[in-house]
Structure formats: structure tokens, C-alpha cells
Design a protein around this motif. Structure first.
Motif, PDB file in Angstrom:
ATOM      1  N   ALA A   1      43.867  39.878  36.429  1.00  0.00           N
ATOM      2  CA  ALA A   1      42.881  39.667  37.483  1.00  0.00           C
ATOM      3  C   ALA A   1      42.245  41.009  37.805  1.00  0.00           C
ATOM      4  O   ALA A   1      42.860  42.063  37.627  1.00  0.00           O
ATOM      5  CB  ALA A   1      43.523  39.073  38.731  1.00  0.00           C
ATOM      6  N   SER A   2      41.007  40.960  38.256  1.00  0.00           N
ATOM      7  CA  SER A   2      40.309  42.207  38.576  1.00  0.00           C
ATOM      8  C   SER A   2      39.889  42.284  40.035  1.00  0.00           C
ATOM      9  O   SER A   2      39.726  43.387  40.573  1.00  0.00           O
ATOM     10  CB  SER A   2      39.077  42.365  37.681  1.00  0.00           C
ATOM     11  N   ARG A   3      39.716  41.112  40.674  1.00  0.00           N
ATOM     12  CA  ARG A   3      39.345  41.096  42.091  1.00  0.00           C
ATOM     13  C   ARG A   3      40.122  39.967  42.760  1.00  0.00           C
ATOM     14  O   ARG A   3      39.980  38.799  42.389  1.00  0.00           O
ATOM     15  CB  ARG A   3      37.844  40.890  42.279  1.00  0.00           C
TER      16      ARG A   3
ATOM     17  N   VAL B   1      41.591  44.463  46.104  1.00  0.00           N
ATOM     18  CA  VAL B   1      42.252  43.411  46.879  1.00  0.00           C
ATOM     19  C   VAL B   1      41.635  43.350  48.268  1.00  0.00           C
ATOM     20  O   VAL B   1      41.633  44.338  48.998  1.00  0.00           O
ATOM     21  CB  VAL B   1      43.768  43.659  46.981  1.00  0.00           C
ATOM     22  N   PHE B   2      41.120  42.180  48.629  1.00  0.00           N
ATOM     23  CA  PHE B   2      40.512  41.953  49.939  1.00  0.00           C
ATOM     24  C   PHE B   2      41.472  41.102  50.768  1.00  0.00           C
ATOM     25  O   PHE B   2      41.911  40.035  50.317  1.00  0.00           O
ATOM     26  CB  PHE B   2      39.166  41.233  49.780  1.00  0.00           C
ATOM     27  N   THR B   3      41.794  41.565  51.968  1.00  0.00           N
ATOM     28  CA  THR B   3      42.731  40.838  52.818  1.00  0.00           C
ATOM     29  C   THR B   3      42.012  40.192  53.998  1.00  0.00           C
ATOM     30  O   THR B   3      41.321  40.860  54.760  1.00  0.00           O
ATOM     31  CB  THR B   3      43.843  41.771  53.332  1.00  0.00           C
TER      32      THR B   3
ATOM     33  N   SER C   1      34.625  35.486  50.989  1.00  0.00           N
ATOM     34  CA  SER C   1      34.235  35.195  49.614  1.00  0.00           C
ATOM     35  C   SER C   1      33.038  36.038  49.187  1.00  0.00           C
ATOM     36  O   SER C   1      33.005  36.590  48.086  1.00  0.00           O
ATOM     37  CB  SER C   1      33.910  33.709  49.472  1.00  0.00           C
ATOM     38  N   ALA C   2      32.060  36.151  50.073  1.00  0.00           N
ATOM     39  CA  ALA C   2      30.867  36.937  49.749  1.00  0.00           C
ATOM     40  C   ALA C   2      31.200  38.404  49.545  1.00  0.00           C
ATOM     41  O   ALA C   2      30.631  39.077  48.671  1.00  0.00           O
ATOM     42  CB  ALA C   2      29.828  36.776  50.856  1.00  0.00           C
ATOM     43  N   ARG C   3      32.124  38.914  50.333  1.00  0.00           N
ATOM     44  CA  ARG C   3      32.458  40.339  50.254  1.00  0.00           C
ATOM     45  C   ARG C   3      33.431  40.659  49.124  1.00  0.00           C
ATOM     46  O   ARG C   3      33.422  41.773  48.601  1.00  0.00           O
ATOM     47  CB  ARG C   3      33.039  40.807  51.591  1.00  0.00           C
ATOM     48  N   SER C   4      34.269  39.709  48.738  1.00  0.00           N
ATOM     49  CA  SER C   4      35.316  40.009  47.758  1.00  0.00           C
ATOM     50  C   SER C   4      34.999  39.535  46.345  1.00  0.00           C
ATOM     51  O   SER C   4      35.486  40.111  45.382  1.00  0.00           O
ATOM     52  CB  SER C   4      36.635  39.378  48.207  1.00  0.00           C
ATOM     53  N   ARG C   5      34.230  38.446  46.215  1.00  0.00           N
ATOM     54  CA  ARG C   5      33.901  37.875  44.898  1.00  0.00           C
ATOM     55  C   ARG C   5      35.141  37.793  44.007  1.00  0.00           C
ATOM     56  O   ARG C   5      35.200  38.355  42.925  1.00  0.00           O
ATOM     57  CB  ARG C   5      32.801  38.697  44.224  1.00  0.00           C
TER      58      ARG C   5
END
Length: 300
Positions: free
Chosen positions: A149-151, A175-177, A220-224
Motif C-alpha cells: 500500500a502507498s496511501r 498515513v492519514f488518521t 477521503s479527499a485529503r488522503s486519497r
């Protein structure tokens, strides 16, 4: 194709029924899913215990060794809420291995669910809040290290903030939390997630689901992401012993349906863990946790 469900008998470390942490819920959840036909004839996928090298990707090597050799300092055991003996260490390794397996199966099949996991208070230097190893953080680190995985997006809907996860990934842009939690609940010292949604006490289904939808769009928009870890804690339920929100069974089901559906409609893999849930009534609690797996089967 059936949704893969993961379970290991070691998920239940056989605590005294009077303990504040309802350990027997893991065994009863697995039984209910079989009894009710939620798990198909092929049964569960059984994970291997997490490798020490995996654990060290998210946790300080010294702390990992303390857990593996039953040498956790009393202050950390107090923060965790129970003694970390050999059985607890194996339970934590198997739960973490289950989340790694869920992530890999999700990437292959689109969706997979653990029957444990969501130990989101464990930080890099030690455990806390009934969390020994941060299974989602370890799994995310393993998949990033392996190039699978990359994002990654962590959608944490446990009633308590995912503070350990937020701190582990504070400097990791891949990684977006996202944490949606009761603002006035544990922990008192909040971390800073990439997106925090702190909710007022007593919030019910309609307001919760509205806040969830807005948060999913923003995250979702910020992390893709190409992979989502979903912490489906049932402690936002109105009857939870340690929660401060007021969701119903139907509200939890719709929450799970919206999170899983949001990302599956966009072709993003989802690995789900059960997160927190606290009650003396193990039967009711285990059935509450089973909502996640019942909803997941709607996406088979």
C-alpha cells in the motif's frame, strides 16, 4: 465471494469475568457469527502471531521486548489496565497478526474483518487504555514497508480518540488518521489526528451520521487512500459502560454500512477491526460487535 473473517482462539486471554475489560467477548463473538451463519462453511481465516520485527516497525524495540519477555514495567501495566503476562502477550500478537491478515485479504478481496483489533491507545513507547500493541499501526507499517500500500487512511469510530495511532503517524504523510470520538471521554490528553471530530455527550444516530458523512468526504479527499483501516468500536452505543454517546443498534449498523459502502463504491479496500465495547452483559456486547460482520456480508 464470501467476506473473509479472521479469528484466533488466543484472542481470548481468559480474564476473570469481574475484570473491567470484557475479554470473553472475543470468544462469544466468534461463536455467534458461526451460530447465526454469518461465517460461511469455510470458517475463519486463522492468523499467525505478529512477528517481533513487525511490532518494532510501530513500537520502540525495548517495549516490544518487555512485552515478549513478560517484563513490562508496572507503570506501563497500570496505564494499560492489566498485567502483561505470556498469555496476554500472545493474545496481543495474534490480534495484531489478525489485522495484518485482514489488510492483506482486503487488498485481495476488497473487504475483510477481524474479530479483534482496534487497540488504538498503544503508542510508540508503550501501551495504554487496554491496548498492548497498536494492531492497526503495526499493520499499516508492515504494508507500507512491503510496498503493498502507498496511501493509507485510518477511520477510527471508537468512542475514544485514537491517540496512539495519531501520535505514531504524526510525521508519516502516507498515513492519514481520522478520529470521530466523544470529546469529553478518555484520553484526557488528546493527540492531534490529521482530522479530529470531537462530539458532544449524548449525541444520537442522526447527528452522528451527519458528522460521519462530512468527515468521510473530507478525509477521503485529503488522503486519497488505496487502503482503509476501519475501527468499528461499538462503545458509541447508548448502553456502553464507558461511552458517552447514544447510538442505537440501528445507528451502529448504518454507521458501518456508510463507512464500508463509501470506500467500496470507490474501489478502495477496507480492513475492519472491532474496536472497543464495554458491558457486563457479554452476550449483548458480543452481538453488538457482530453488527460489523453482518453489515460486511451485505457487500459480499
Amino acid at each position: 465471494m464470501a467476506v473473509p473473517f479472521i479469528h484466533h482462539p488466543a484472542f481470548d486471554a481468559n480474564f476473570d469475568p469481574r475484570h473491567r475489560f470484557p475479554m470473553s467477548k472475543f470468544s462469544r463473538l466468534a461463536e455467534i457469527l458461526v451460530e447465526d451463519g454469518v461465517v460461511g462453511p469455510a470458517g475463519y481465516h486463522v492468523p499467525a502471531p505478529a512477528l517481533p520485527g513487525w511490532l518494532r516497525l510501530a513500537h520502540d524495540p525495548r517495549y516490544v521486548d518487555q512485552v515478549l519477555f513478560s517484563a513490562v514495567p508496572p507503570a506501563i501495566e497500570k496505564a494499560i489496565g492489566f498485567s502483561v503476562d505470556e498469555k496476554v502477550a500472545m493474545r496481543s500478537r495474534c490480534a495484531t497478526g489478525g489485522t495484518v491478515l485482514a489488510a492483506r485479504l482486503a487488498l485481495a478481496e476488497g473487504l475483510a474483518c477481524n474479530t479483534a483489533g482496534g487497540s488504538h491507545h498503544a503508542g510508540r513507547d508503550g501501551g495504554a487504555g487496554f491496548s498492548v500493541f497498536n494492531d492497526v499501526a503495526v499493520a499499516a507499517c508492515v504494508l507500507l514497508a512491503d510496498g503493498d500500500a502507498s496511501r493509507i487512511l485510518v477511520v477510527d469510530c471508537d468512542v475514544h480518540q485514537g491517540d496512539g495511532t495519531a501520535r505514531i503517524f504524526a510525521a508519516e504523510p502516507r498515513v492519514f488518521t481520522l478520529s470521530i470520538h466523544a470529546e469529553r471521554n478518555y484520553p484526557a490528553d488528546k493527540a492531534r489526528s490529521d482530522l479530529d471530530v470531537g462530539l458532544a455527550d449524548g449525541l444520537g444516530d442522526e447527528a452522528y451520521l451527519s458528522a460521519l458523512s462530512e468527515a468521510l468526504d473530507a478525509a477521503s479527499a485529503r488522503s486519497r487512500p488505496d487502503l482503509v483501516f476501519y475501527n468499528a468500536g461499538v462503545d458509541p452505543h447508548r448502553d456502553d459502560r464507558l461511552g458517552r454517546l447514544a447510538l442505537t443498534d440501528a445507528g451502529l449498523a448504518e454507521r458501518d454500512r456508510r463507512v464500508v459502502g463509501y470506500f467500496r463504491e470507490r474501489g478502495v479496500a477496507v480492513a475492519a477491526v472491532i474496536g472497543g465495547g464495554y458491558s457486563r452483559d457479554i452476550e449483548a456486547l458480543a452481538r453488538r460487535h457482530s453488527i460489523l460482520h453482518r453489515v460486511a456480508n451485505e457487500f459480499a
